[in-house]
Write a protein that holds these residues in place. Structure first.
Motif, PDB file in Angstrom:
ATOM      1  N   LYS A 311      50.459  39.139  46.543  1.00 18.55           N
ATOM      2  CA  LYS A 311      51.791  38.723  46.117  1.00 18.55           C
ATOM      3  C   LYS A 311      51.922  38.780  44.605  1.00 18.55           C
ATOM      4  CE  LYS A 311      55.120  34.980  46.916  1.00 18.55           C
ATOM      5  NZ  LYS A 311      55.323  33.652  47.549  1.00 18.55           N
ATOM      6  N   THR A 312      50.869  38.389  43.908  1.00 19.24           N
ATOM      7  CA  THR A 312      50.802  38.519  42.449  1.00 19.24           C
ATOM      8  C   THR A 312      49.628  39.439  42.123  1.00 19.24           C
ATOM      9  OG1 THR A 312      49.447  36.510  42.344  1.00 19.24           O
ATOM     10  CG2 THR A 312      51.828  36.258  42.014  1.00 19.24           C
ATOM     11  N   ASN A 313      49.434  39.738  40.852  1.00 16.01           N
ATOM     12  CA  ASN A 313      48.355  40.662  40.493  1.00 16.01           C
ATOM     13  C   ASN A 313      47.667  40.228  39.206  1.00 16.01           C
ATOM     14  OD1 ASN A 313      46.599  42.838  40.547  1.00 16.01           O
ATOM     15  ND2 ASN A 313      48.117  44.345  39.908  1.00 16.01           N
ATOM     16  N   ASN A 314      47.283  38.958  39.149  1.00 21.24           N
ATOM     17  CA  ASN A 314      46.509  38.495  38.000  1.00 21.24           C
ATOM     18  C   ASN A 314      45.140  39.157  37.945  1.00 21.24           C
ATOM     19  OD1 ASN A 314      48.277  36.398  36.783  1.00 21.24           O
ATOM     20  ND2 ASN A 314      48.107  35.489  38.808  1.00 21.24           N
ATOM     21  N   SER A 315      44.638  39.598  39.098  1.00 22.17           N
ATOM     22  CA  SER A 315      43.318  40.233  39.159  1.00 22.17           C
ATOM     23  C   SER A 315      43.313  41.626  38.539  1.00 22.17           C
ATOM     24  CB  SER A 315      42.851  40.324  40.621  1.00 22.17           C
ATOM     25  OG  SER A 315      42.758  39.047  41.210  1.00 22.17           O
ATOM     26  N   GLY A 316      44.473  42.198  38.323  1.00 24.55           N
ATOM     27  CA  GLY A 316      44.526  43.534  37.742  1.00 24.55           C
ATOM     28  C   GLY A 316      44.088  44.621  38.703  1.00 24.55           C
ATOM     29  N   GLY A 317      44.295  44.409  39.997  1.00 23.15           N
ATOM     30  CA  GLY A 317      44.012  45.447  40.980  1.00 23.15           C
ATOM     31  C   GLY A 317      42.564  45.576  41.388  1.00 23.15           C
ATOM     32  N   ILE A 318      41.704  44.680  40.924  1.00 21.00           N
ATOM     33  CA  ILE A 318      40.277  44.746  41.239  1.00 21.00           C
ATOM     34  C   ILE A 318      39.783  43.347  41.592  1.00 21.00           C
ATOM     35  CG2 ILE A 318      37.970  45.317  40.384  1.00 21.00           C
ATOM     36  CD1 ILE A 318      39.280  47.277  38.443  1.00 21.00           C
ATOM     37  N   GLN A 319      39.083  43.230  42.727  1.00 14.90           N
ATOM     38  CA  GLN A 319      38.496  41.948  43.119  1.00 14.90           C
ATOM     39  C   GLN A 319      37.077  42.196  43.618  1.00 14.90           C
ATOM     40  OE1 GLN A 319      41.749  41.063  45.777  1.00 14.90           O
ATOM     41  NE2 GLN A 319      42.480  39.397  44.467  1.00 14.90           N
ATOM     42  N   GLY A 320      36.139  41.413  43.118  1.00 17.18           N
ATOM     43  CA  GLY A 320      34.741  41.618  43.470  1.00 17.18           C
ATOM     44  C   GLY A 320      34.196  42.937  42.950  1.00 17.18           C
ATOM     45  N   GLY A 321      34.861  43.484  41.939  1.00 17.58           N
ATOM     46  CA  GLY A 321      34.429  44.767  41.392  1.00 17.58           C
ATOM     47  C   GLY A 321      34.922  45.965  42.174  1.00 17.58           C
ATOM     48  N   ILE A 322      35.815  45.739  43.155  1.00 22.10           N
ATOM     49  CA  ILE A 322      36.305  46.788  44.045  1.00 22.10           C
ATOM     50  C   ILE A 322      37.832  46.826  43.996  1.00 22.10           C
ATOM     51  CG2 ILE A 322      36.345  47.584  46.448  1.00 22.10           C
ATOM     52  CD1 ILE A 322      33.759  45.937  46.872  1.00 22.10           C
ATOM     53  N   SER A 323      38.397  48.014  43.936  1.00 21.61           N
ATOM     54  CA  SER A 323      39.851  48.151  43.890  1.00 21.61           C
ATOM     55  C   SER A 323      40.468  47.618  45.179  1.00 21.61           C
ATOM     56  CB  SER A 323      40.248  49.611  43.682  1.00 21.61           C
ATOM     57  OG  SER A 323      39.776  50.431  44.738  1.00 21.61           O
ATOM     58  N   ASN A 324      41.609  46.915  45.047  1.00 23.86           N
ATOM     59  CA  ASN A 324      42.262  46.345  46.232  1.00 23.86           C
ATOM     60  C   ASN A 324      43.557  47.057  46.590  1.00 23.86           C
ATOM     61  OD1 ASN A 324      44.169  45.420  44.388  1.00 23.86           O
ATOM     62  ND2 ASN A 324      43.577  43.270  44.538  1.00 23.86           N
ATOM     63  N   GLY A 325      43.852  48.169  45.918  1.00 24.58           N
ATOM     64  CA  GLY A 325      45.046  48.943  46.227  1.00 24.58           C
ATOM     65  C   GLY A 325      46.241  48.617  45.351  1.00 24.58           C
ATOM     66  N   ALA A 326      46.229  47.467  44.675  1.00 15.73           N
ATOM     67  CA  ALA A 326      47.308  47.116  43.752  1.00 15.73           C
ATOM     68  C   ALA A 326      47.133  47.889  42.446  1.00 15.73           C
ATOM     69  CB  ALA A 326      47.297  45.613  43.489  1.00 15.73           C
ATOM     70  N   PRO A 327      48.187  48.003  41.637  1.00 13.52           N
ATOM     71  CA  PRO A 327      48.037  48.687  40.355  1.00 13.52           C
ATOM     72  C   PRO A 327      46.939  48.046  39.506  1.00 13.52           C
ATOM     73  CG  PRO A 327      50.360  48.356  40.837  1.00 13.52           C
ATOM     74  CD  PRO A 327      49.592  47.601  41.884  1.00 13.52           C
TER      75      PRO A 327
END
Length: 420
Positions: A311-327
């Motif tokens: 819903k938001t993208n504070n992570s910058g599209g990466i979580q756990g060092g892996i891209s999550n599909g968000a920008p």
């Protein structure tokens, strides 16, 4: 060293005032249409002499493909790229004073300490001329990423000195909390960015302030730094190699290898430290249906499953060092160029005496407008390398028997209550 990447490998060569600069690109997939016309646009955006607030060095930076293609098609073999240095002036550095004194904040002293010898002119390999090979290689990676996955990479200037496009406020300590910034990264493209020359800040008022700010430093024979923000859209999920080659770690490595960089932050960055977790966390939601997309995430290739987004993208599209599909978005800080036409005190190489050194070479009063395509190129190299690694993993797994479902369906009766 001078090689970057594991599968898509780029080796750059050349110094500031040698006969040519360029690179070898190894690992480019075969069968892709590729000519100099695919590479030259990014070279033109990086080249010197673009405006009154860049270095006046007159280089056309025309790229020539030397190998790795035939009839405009990649062969899968190493691609050699060369750019001639047409306006080299080593004599600008050939005087007794500069032979005796290391230039303040340059790499003259450290290169001598490391190698026992250094290039006598223009900073040698520490010069921004070295980045030509990066930009050329990045253009090749970008073409594949665009054709195969629709990936789009756009960088733009977000600050020069104290002039900010999105200044931090108590309400928005980080741009990731600012709706205007989040809307911008969803819609920004290079065509829009390049309408705001010479600074490449996509905001008319801020761009003019930045241009005036840089011009004032140039008039005083001084320099100033700034920041470049980059957004990567349509990145497949599942890219990145934990634990030590996380996608953000590779991006940080790539960006901090660019000359004059001093900082890197991704997503909410340092400003995110001022936001409580209840606000900073990115809730997962079901992604909109996108017909024709391929499964590229953690699931077995070709297996359809519900796609998630945040819903938001504070992570910058990466979580756990892996891209999550968000920008994916990040910001890179560049220091003021070290070469300025002012007299500065320094010491001789042997440390026995002090003196005054005044640089005569040509230089940018601010590097961030020309750093934009360099940031884009390094981002492309990181994503391309990570993508090829993930594609290899999927291909290897594709030949194994299918696994039983590893994620229980919503109506399986398996408890998902994580509350304690």
């Amino acid at each position: 060293m001078s090689t970057f990447g594991e599968v898509f490998r780029v080796t750059t060569y050349g110094e500031s005032h040698c006969r040519s600069v360029g690179c070898i690109v190894d690992g480019c997939p075969p069968g892709m249409e590729l000519t100099e016309d695919d590479i030259q646009p990014q070279m033109n955006r990086r080249r010197p002499g673009q405006s009154s607030i860049t270095t006046p060095r007159n280089e056309k930076d025309r790229v020539a493909i030397q190998s790795g293609t035939e009839f405009g098609i990649t062969l899968g073999t190493p691609i050699g790229l060369v750019v001639l240095n047409e306006d080299q002036r080593p004599k600008d550095y050939g005087n007794k004073t500069m032979d005796l004194y290391p230039r303040p904040s340059h790499a003259d002293w450290t290169y001598l300490e490391k190698y026992g010898v250094k290039a006598s002119s223009g900073g040698g390999r520490s010069s921004a001329r070295e980045t030509i090979g990066r930009v050329a290689a990045g253009a090749i990676a970008e073409k594949y990423l665009k054709l195969a996955y629709g990936v789009e990479i756009t960088a733009f200037v977000t600050s020069v000195g104290s002039v900010h496009m999105f200044p931090p406020t108590p309400e928005y300590p980080t741009p990731s909390q600012n709706p205007a910034f989040m809307e911008l990264i969803q819609n920004i493209d290079r065509e829009t960015v390049d309408k705001f020359l010479p600074v490449r800040c996509p905001d008319e008022q801020a761009s003019q302030k930045m241009a005036d700010y840089i011009a004032a430093f140039k008039e005083r024979n001084d320099s100033i730094g700034g920041t470049v923000t980059c957004v990567i859209k349509n990145v497949p999920s599942g890219l990145g190699e934990p634990c030590f080659d996380k996608l953000e770690a590779k991006l940080g490595h790539a960006m901090l290898s660019i000359p004059a960089t001093k900082g890197f932050e991704i997503g909410s960055g340092f400003g995110g430290c001022e936001v409580p977790g209840s606000i900073h966390n990115d809730p997962f939601i079901r992604a909109p249906e996108t017909p024709g997309t391929q499964e590229t995430g953690a699931g077995r290739a070709g297996t359809p499953r519900p796609k998630l987004t945040t819903k938001t993208n504070n992570s910058g599209g990466i979580q756990g060092g892996i891209s999550n599909g968000a920008p994916i978005y990040f910001r890179v800080a560049f220091k003021p160029p070290a070469t300025i036409s002012q007299a500065q005190t320094t010491a001789t190489y042997d440390g026995e005496s002090e003196g005054v050194l005044e640089a005569k070479g040509r230089h940018d009063p601010c590097v961030v407008p020309r750093a934009v395509p360099i940031v884009e190129a390094m981002a492309a190299l990181v994503v391309m390398d990570a993508l090829l690694q993930q594609m290899g993993r999927h291909e290897a797994r594709r030949h194994l028997p299918p696994l039983k479902q590893t994620v229980p369906p919503a109506d399986s009766g398996v408890s998902r209550d994580t509350k304690q």
